[in-house]
Write a protein that holds these residues in place. Structure first.
Motif, mmCIF file in Angstrom:
data_model
loop_
_atom_site.group_PDB
_atom_site.id
_atom_site.type_symbol
_atom_site.label_atom_id
_atom_site.label_comp_id
_atom_site.label_asym_id
_atom_site.label_seq_id
_atom_site.Cartn_x
_atom_site.Cartn_y
_atom_site.Cartn_z
ATOM 1 N N LEU A 243 0.880 -1.133 -0.003
ATOM 2 C CA LEU A 243 0.107 -0.038 0.026
ATOM 3 C C LEU A 243 0.893 1.370 -0.026
ATOM 4 O O LEU A 243 0.671 2.072 -0.807
ATOM 5 C CB LEU A 243 -0.817 -0.027 1.250
ATOM 6 C CG LEU A 243 -1.780 1.179 1.359
ATOM 7 C CD1 LEU A 243 -2.625 1.519 -0.039
ATOM 8 C CD2 LEU A 243 -2.509 0.970 2.763
ATOM 9 N N ALA A 244 1.903 1.528 0.831
ATOM 10 C CA ALA A 244 2.647 2.379 0.960
ATOM 11 C C ALA A 244 3.701 2.714 -0.526
ATOM 12 O O ALA A 244 3.386 3.754 -0.892
ATOM 13 C CB ALA A 244 3.856 2.291 1.986
ATOM 14 N N ALA A 245 4.134 1.615 -0.921
ATOM 15 C CA ALA A 245 4.747 1.758 -2.194
ATOM 16 C C ALA A 245 3.614 2.070 -3.338
ATOM 17 O O ALA A 245 4.218 2.897 -4.122
ATOM 18 C CB ALA A 245 5.236 0.352 -2.627
ATOM 19 N N LEU A 246 2.564 1.589 -3.304
ATOM 20 C CA LEU A 246 1.543 2.166 -4.325
ATOM 21 C C LEU A 246 1.319 3.665 -4.289
ATOM 22 O O LEU A 246 1.526 4.301 -5.149
ATOM 23 C CB LEU A 246 0.485 1.470 -4.185
ATOM 24 C CG LEU A 246 -1.002 1.749 -5.056
ATOM 25 C CD1 LEU A 246 -0.464 1.607 -6.457
ATOM 26 C CD2 LEU A 246 -2.182 1.052 -4.805
ATOM 27 N N VAL A 247 0.951 3.917 -3.336
ATOM 28 C CA VAL A 247 0.925 5.527 -2.850
ATOM 29 C C VAL A 247 2.144 6.286 -3.324
ATOM 30 O O VAL A 247 2.123 7.359 -3.785
ATOM 31 C CB VAL A 247 0.656 5.929 -1.571
ATOM 32 C CG1 VAL A 247 0.488 7.354 -1.088
ATOM 33 C CG2 VAL A 247 -0.901 5.046 -1.181
ATOM 34 N N GLU A 248 3.492 5.732 -2.912
ATOM 35 C CA GLU A 248 4.628 6.664 -3.282
ATOM 36 C C GLU A 248 4.826 6.639 -4.735
ATOM 37 O O GLU A 248 5.032 7.634 -5.236
ATOM 38 C CB GLU A 248 5.670 5.892 -2.423
ATOM 39 C CG GLU A 248 5.984 5.989 -1.025
ATOM 40 C CD GLU A 248 5.850 7.227 -0.317
ATOM 41 O OE1 GLU A 248 6.302 8.212 -1.061
ATOM 42 O OE2 GLU A 248 6.191 7.311 0.997
ATOM 43 N N GLU B 148 -8.068 1.928 -6.832
ATOM 44 C CA GLU B 148 -7.221 3.022 -7.414
ATOM 45 C C GLU B 148 -7.096 4.108 -6.380
ATOM 46 O O GLU B 148 -7.798 4.569 -5.589
ATOM 47 C CB GLU B 148 -8.023 3.828 -8.537
ATOM 48 C CG GLU B 148 -7.442 4.903 -9.374
ATOM 49 C CD GLU B 148 -8.248 5.543 -10.367
ATOM 50 O OE1 GLU B 148 -7.578 6.365 -11.155
ATOM 51 O OE2 GLU B 148 -9.215 5.024 -10.621
ATOM 52 N N VAL B 149 -5.745 4.704 -6.338
ATOM 53 C CA VAL B 149 -5.567 5.762 -5.530
ATOM 54 C C VAL B 149 -5.729 6.862 -6.157
ATOM 55 O O VAL B 149 -5.268 7.264 -7.404
ATOM 56 C CB VAL B 149 -3.710 5.907 -5.059
ATOM 57 C CG1 VAL B 149 -3.520 6.917 -4.290
ATOM 58 C CG2 VAL B 149 -3.379 4.439 -4.321
ATOM 59 N N THR B 150 -6.519 7.847 -5.434
ATOM 60 C CA THR B 150 -6.867 9.229 -6.140
ATOM 61 C C THR B 150 -6.557 10.375 -5.190
ATOM 62 O O THR B 150 -6.354 10.193 -3.819
ATOM 63 C CB THR B 150 -8.189 9.202 -6.568
ATOM 64 O OG1 THR B 150 -9.175 8.802 -5.386
ATOM 65 C CG2 THR B 150 -8.662 8.135 -7.667
ATOM 66 N N ARG B 151 -6.760 11.645 -5.558
ATOM 67 C CA ARG B 151 -6.620 12.894 -4.800
ATOM 68 C C ARG B 151 -5.348 12.875 -3.801
ATOM 69 O O ARG B 151 -5.572 13.082 -2.606
ATOM 70 C CB ARG B 151 -7.914 13.092 -3.867
ATOM 71 C CG ARG B 151 -9.073 13.243 -4.760
ATOM 72 C CD ARG B 151 -10.133 13.853 -3.712
ATOM 73 N NE ARG B 151 -10.985 12.657 -3.625
ATOM 74 C CZ ARG B 151 -12.127 12.380 -2.773
ATOM 75 N NH1 ARG B 151 -12.392 13.709 -2.132
ATOM 76 N NH2 ARG B 151 -12.843 11.218 -2.360
ATOM 77 N N VAL B 152 -4.264 12.606 -4.447
ATOM 78 C CA VAL B 152 -3.024 12.391 -3.900
ATOM 79 C C VAL B 152 -2.468 14.022 -3.540
ATOM 80 O O VAL B 152 -2.251 14.921 -4.468
ATOM 81 C CB VAL B 152 -2.033 11.720 -4.712
ATOM 82 C CG1 VAL B 152 -0.583 11.734 -4.171
ATOM 83 C CG2 VAL B 152 -2.353 10.217 -4.921
ATOM 84 N N GLN B 153 -2.198 14.098 -2.093
ATOM 85 C CA GLN B 153 -1.517 15.419 -1.861
ATOM 86 C C GLN B 153 -0.196 15.029 -0.966
ATOM 87 O O GLN B 153 -0.213 14.438 0.103
ATOM 88 C CB GLN B 153 -2.511 16.153 -1.160
ATOM 89 C CG GLN B 153 -3.440 16.538 -1.865
ATOM 90 C CD GLN B 153 -4.730 17.446 -0.830
ATOM 91 O OE1 GLN B 153 -4.678 17.351 0.358
ATOM 92 N NE2 GLN B 153 -5.145 18.417 -1.415
ATOM 93 N N GLU B 154 0.723 15.776 -1.322
ATOM 94 C CA GLU B 154 2.086 15.541 -0.758
ATOM 95 C C GLU B 154 2.324 16.644 0.270
ATOM 96 O O GLU B 154 2.268 17.719 -0.001
ATOM 97 C CB GLU B 154 3.060 15.465 -1.792
ATOM 98 C CG GLU B 154 4.365 15.015 -1.227
ATOM 99 C CD GLU B 154 5.636 14.750 -2.043
ATOM 100 O OE1 GLU B 154 6.716 14.276 -1.686
ATOM 101 O OE2 GLU B 154 5.247 14.539 -3.265
ATOM 102 N N LEU C 278 -7.750 5.832 -0.891
ATOM 103 C CA LEU C 278 -7.767 4.506 -1.843
ATOM 104 C C LEU C 278 -9.259 4.027 -1.838
ATOM 105 O O LEU C 278 -9.910 3.521 -1.106
ATOM 106 C CB LEU C 278 -6.846 3.585 -0.737
ATOM 107 C CG LEU C 278 -6.688 1.961 -1.407
ATOM 108 C CD1 LEU C 278 -5.732 1.914 -2.349
ATOM 109 C CD2 LEU C 278 -6.393 1.165 -0.047
ATOM 110 N N GLY C 279 -9.782 4.091 -2.994
ATOM 111 C CA GLY C 279 -11.172 3.825 -3.505
ATOM 112 C C GLY C 279 -11.797 5.011 -2.819
ATOM 113 O O GLY C 279 -11.583 6.250 -3.102
#
Length: 301
Positions: free
Chosen positions: A32-37, A64-70, A80-81
């Motif tokens: 999960l962490a790798a997918l987000v990274e 699917e990973v969406t709305r990613v904010q760093e 995640l969904g």
């Protein structure tokens, strides 16, 4: 990455509440962490280490990973969904109230051993932690000791947590009161500016993207050769050798050059003050002695 080898690696994974995602085991936490990274396209060494570790483990199917904010200096927030996910530092999770007392104690103990902890939270619950370690460079302690003998005050300014920073500081010989931890990238430049306001001449050594602003703020910015491109651009000095001992070589060389410049300046001033007046005939009115034109011309050349 500056005082350490810069090769972070995953040394442990803990799973909390695995039923949260309908799976079991430590693997899904790392996946999960790798997918987000990967989705965030993060270039941080921690992200690289997690992705490398995940590549050697079995794949897990996630939505699917969406709305990613760093979040600068903290981590990554996304969905995640339809589930809210936060991946980042223990400091961030603790400030958000996502760690209970027992969980917080465990993470602090890991960090006191020199590990960097990455927390994985889903729907505001801690579901896993990833411990990463980066060994201290073999020449780091010698560098700090040598700089101290030269009268240079050494400070550690890092975005890592307090426990990890103090562990590394103890390893290399930096006192606790000279360690600044949990410092955001933009605040590193602020720390340098405060030292400059007190009259210090500050040299900043860094190699990461997060160091670029501080490198530009320092009186002298020094980047290690393997550093990020933006750090190399911001630095005044780039060390080709990826060794901390090269800092001492650069300092010794720069001091030698400054001494030579001062010596040449004094020699030139002395020559101009003594020889040029003689060549121009300064003694002739009182002694009637003058240098031959050829000699005078040679002195003025």
């Amino acid at each position: 990455g500056t005082l350490t080898e810069g090769g972070m690696e995953v040394v442990g994974v803990n799973t909390h509440h695995p039923a949260q995602l309908g799976a079991a085991g430590d693997n899904w936490v790392v996946q999960l962490a790798a997918l987000v990274e990967r989705t965030a396209k993060s270039r941080h060494p921690i992200a690289d280490a997690i992705c490398l570790f995940a590549s050697s483990s079995g794949r897990v199917d996630f939505p699917e990973v969406t709305r990613v904010q760093e979040k600068e200096g903290y981590g990554i927030e996304c969905f995640l969904g339809d589930r809210h996910v936060m991946i980042g530092s223990r400091t961030w999770m603790s400030a958000a109230g996502l760690l209970d007392g027992e969980e917080l104690v465990k993470e602090v103990e890991s960090e006191r051993g020199g590990c960097t902890t990455v927390c994985v939270c889903v729907e505001r619950r801690l579901v896993g932690t990833i411990m990463l370690a980066d060994p201290v460079r073999t020449d780091a302690a010698n560098l700090v000791h040598s700089l101290g003998r030269l009268g240079v005050k050494v400070m550690l300014v890092s975005g890592d947590n307090k426990e990890t920073c103090e562990y590394i500081g103890h390893q290399v010989g930096i006192p606790r009161d000279e360690i600044f931890s949990n410092v955001l990238p933009r605040d590193k430049a602020h720390v340098i500016a405060l030292l400059q306001d007190k009259g210090f001449k500050v040299a900043m050594v860094g190699d990461g993207i997060n160091d670029s602003v501080a490198l530009a703020q320092a009186n002298v910015g020094i980047a290690l050769g393997r550093g990020a491109d933006v750090a190399l651009e911001a630095a005044d000095v780039v060390l080709v050798r990826n060794e901390l001992s090269a800092i001492l070589t650069a300092m010794d060389l720069s001091r030698c050059i400054v001494r030579r410049i001062k010596l040449n300046y004094c020699w030139a001033m002395g020559y101009n003050l003594i020889v040029l007046p003689l060549a121009a005939g300064a003694l002739y009115p009182s002694t009637r002695v003058a240098l031959p034109p050829a000699v005078a011309g040679l002195c003025m050349a």
